[in-house]
Motif scaffolding. Sequence first.
Motif, short mmCIF file in Angstrom:
data_model
loop_
_atom_site.label_atom_id
_atom_site.label_comp_id
_atom_site.label_asym_id
_atom_site.label_seq_id
_atom_site.Cartn_x
_atom_site.Cartn_y
_atom_site.Cartn_z
N UNK A 141 8.41 -1.93 5.37
CA UNK A 141 8.40 -3.01 4.24
C UNK A 141 7.10 -3.39 4.13
N UNK A 142 6.22 -3.73 5.18
CA UNK A 142 4.94 -4.30 4.98
C UNK A 142 3.70 -3.36 5.02
N UNK A 143 3.97 -2.09 5.43
CA UNK A 143 3.03 -1.24 5.76
C UNK A 143 1.60 -1.31 4.95
N UNK A 144 2.03 -1.23 3.52
CA UNK A 144 0.96 -1.38 2.61
C UNK A 144 0.19 -2.57 2.39
N UNK A 145 0.66 -3.43 3.09
CA UNK A 145 -0.14 -4.92 2.90
C UNK A 145 -1.45 -4.96 4.03
N UNK A 146 -2.44 -5.02 3.79
CA UNK A 146 -3.51 -4.70 4.79
C UNK A 146 -3.66 -5.74 5.70
N UNK A 147 -3.22 -7.01 5.37
CA UNK A 147 -3.30 -8.48 6.06
C UNK A 147 -2.23 -8.51 7.24
N UNK A 148 -1.16 -7.60 7.19
CA UNK A 148 -0.16 -7.60 8.16
C UNK A 148 -0.22 -6.50 9.01
#
Length: 230
Positions: free
Chosen positions: A79-86
């Motif tokens: 779900x969030x792999x593309x968000x660098x901050x996570x």
Amino acid sequence: MSWRDFWNSEHAIYVSPRHKLLHYRQIATDLIRHIPSPEAVVLDHGCGEALAADRVAAACARLYLCEAAPSVREKLRATFGAIPAITVVSPEEVEALDDGALDLVVANSLIQYLGREELAQLLLLWRRKLKPGGHLVIADVIPPDVSALTDATQLLSFAWRGGFLIAALGGLVRTAFSDYRKLRAEYGLSTYSAAAIVTLIREGGFDEIERQPNFGHNPHRMTFRARNPG
């Protein structure tokens, strides 16, 4: 089956997709209120599926999502792999973080599934990972006098407001025959009076311990915020 096995399996703890979505939206809103600045580094320990983690990540510089169940970590990365901050981490990877790396640690709806000694060890770990002056928030602490009936009543109230009342009624029936009910009967849930949890947090080395509004929809449970004195 252990609690970790339960969360790693397919379960119906949420009565509908709308229930799950509204739950995580509310948790994100409550968590964001505790983020001290847009430059903060935050750990959400025991985050679950954290469906609104993108909102939390937008309010800080780095968000670590810690989840013990491997299947949930896979969902989080998808779900969030593309968000660098996570960054999605296991509990073992939290131990590998640099000491003093975090501004805020949040543990929501986690400690009821831990024994007292497990929690005491986690408190020491969280204090090491927090910067001096950083904060710990432990949310959704269950007092000994809050019953399953109270929890069900609060769920139905939340469902009425959120538009999933019929699903909630059906979900309560399913829960009565579910693995969750069996595990709760076998292992129980850890409960703490306000005085007991404050004492345990203080023994972990924290100070300035304050009661806060609870995360989520159930005001009969408790949230506490504490400071790492350094």
